[in-house]
Design an enzyme around this catalytic site. Structure first.
Site, PDB file in Angstrom:
ATOM      1  N   ASN A  36     -13.680   7.585  -4.617  1.00  0.00           N
ATOM      2  CA  ASN A  36     -14.423   6.699  -3.771  1.00  0.00           C
ATOM      3  C   ASN A  36     -13.265   5.869  -3.090  1.00  0.00           C
ATOM      4  O   ASN A  36     -12.551   5.098  -3.576  1.00  0.00           O
ATOM      5  CB  ASN A  36     -15.111   5.657  -4.752  1.00  0.00           C
ATOM      6  CG  ASN A  36     -16.532   6.404  -5.185  1.00  0.00           C
ATOM      7  OD1 ASN A  36     -17.095   7.107  -4.426  1.00  0.00           O
ATOM      8  ND2 ASN A  36     -16.666   6.493  -6.544  1.00  0.00           N
ATOM      9  N   SER A  41      -4.677  -1.579   4.204  1.00  0.00           N
ATOM     10  CA  SER A  41      -3.710  -1.550   5.408  1.00  0.00           C
ATOM     11  C   SER A  41      -2.470  -1.176   4.967  1.00  0.00           C
ATOM     12  O   SER A  41      -2.090  -0.302   3.935  1.00  0.00           O
ATOM     13  CB  SER A  41      -3.501  -2.857   5.871  1.00  0.00           C
ATOM     14  OG  SER A  41      -3.116  -4.057   4.869  1.00  0.00           O
ATOM     15  N   SER A  42      -1.108  -1.527   5.403  1.00  0.00           N
ATOM     16  CA  SER A  42      -0.075  -0.837   5.380  1.00  0.00           C
ATOM     17  C   SER A  42       1.105  -1.214   4.780  1.00  0.00           C
ATOM     18  O   SER A  42       2.213  -1.349   5.379  1.00  0.00           O
ATOM     19  CB  SER A  42       0.254  -0.493   6.806  1.00  0.00           C
ATOM     20  OG  SER A  42      -0.074  -1.583   7.609  1.00  0.00           O
ATOM     21  N   GLU A  94      -0.287   4.564  10.761  1.00  0.00           N
ATOM     22  CA  GLU A  94      -1.271   5.649  11.113  1.00  0.00           C
ATOM     23  C   GLU A  94      -1.464   5.895  12.482  1.00  0.00           C
ATOM     24  O   GLU A  94      -1.490   5.067  13.353  1.00  0.00           O
ATOM     25  CB  GLU A  94      -2.513   5.698  10.211  1.00  0.00           C
ATOM     26  CG  GLU A  94      -3.420   4.447  10.443  1.00  0.00           C
ATOM     27  CD  GLU A  94      -2.958   3.162   9.494  1.00  0.00           C
ATOM     28  OE1 GLU A  94      -4.006   1.991   9.632  1.00  0.00           O
ATOM     29  OE2 GLU A  94      -1.915   3.117   9.011  1.00  0.00           O
TER      30      GLU A  94
END
Length: 151
Positions: A36, A41-42, A94
């Protein structure tokens, strides 16, 4: 809740039924279809170790930075770039779209360098994971790249 490790994976697939089915198969090919997934974020935390891809128990809530490209004909690409700074933590960028691998890598490089600049950090080494796919006209295609956190 701070991840202790992460791995990077990717997959791509073509489907005849729907974009959802192509996405599901791309996740299967990446080894993360039975999770799942929670998109985050990063930021890679300090002391978070990069490890080889791991099997994740079925049904696990799994945090990941995900890039996903979908299309019905032509070239699509999805990718991530990641790097650890001299300061001990890292960043992840990304990108995805109707472009080839080289164009996507250029986009990723610009994005991750801008992220580092904003933070005033210097990345030691930038790594890339890019999945590209030439989707046959009329079929559904999906390319996925993901940085998956482990706790």
């Amino acid at each position: 809740m701070i991840p202790k490790a992460f791995f990077v994976t990717g997959g791509k697939a073509v489907g005849k039924v729907s974009s959802l089915n192509a996405f599901d198969l791309a996740l299967k090919n990446a080894g993360i279809a039975n999770c799942n997934l929670v998109n985050v974020s990063s930021i890679i935390p300090p002391n978070c170790e990069e490890v080889p891809p791991q099997e994740i128990p079925t049904g696990s809530i799994t945090y990941a930075v995900i890039a996903k490209a979908e299309g019905r004909g032509g070239v699509i690409s999805a990718g991530i770039a990641w790097g650890i700074a001299e300061e001990g933590y890292g960043v992840v960028a990304e990108a995805y779209g109707s472009m080839d691998e080289n164009a996507l890598k250029e986009t990723l490089e610009k994005r991750i360098l801008e992220m580092a600049s904003i933070r005033g950090i210097k990345l030691r080494k930038i790594k890339y994971k890019i999945e590209s796919l030439d989707v046959p006209e009329g079929d559904y295609g999906c390319a996925v790249a993901a940085l998956v956190y482990l706790f």
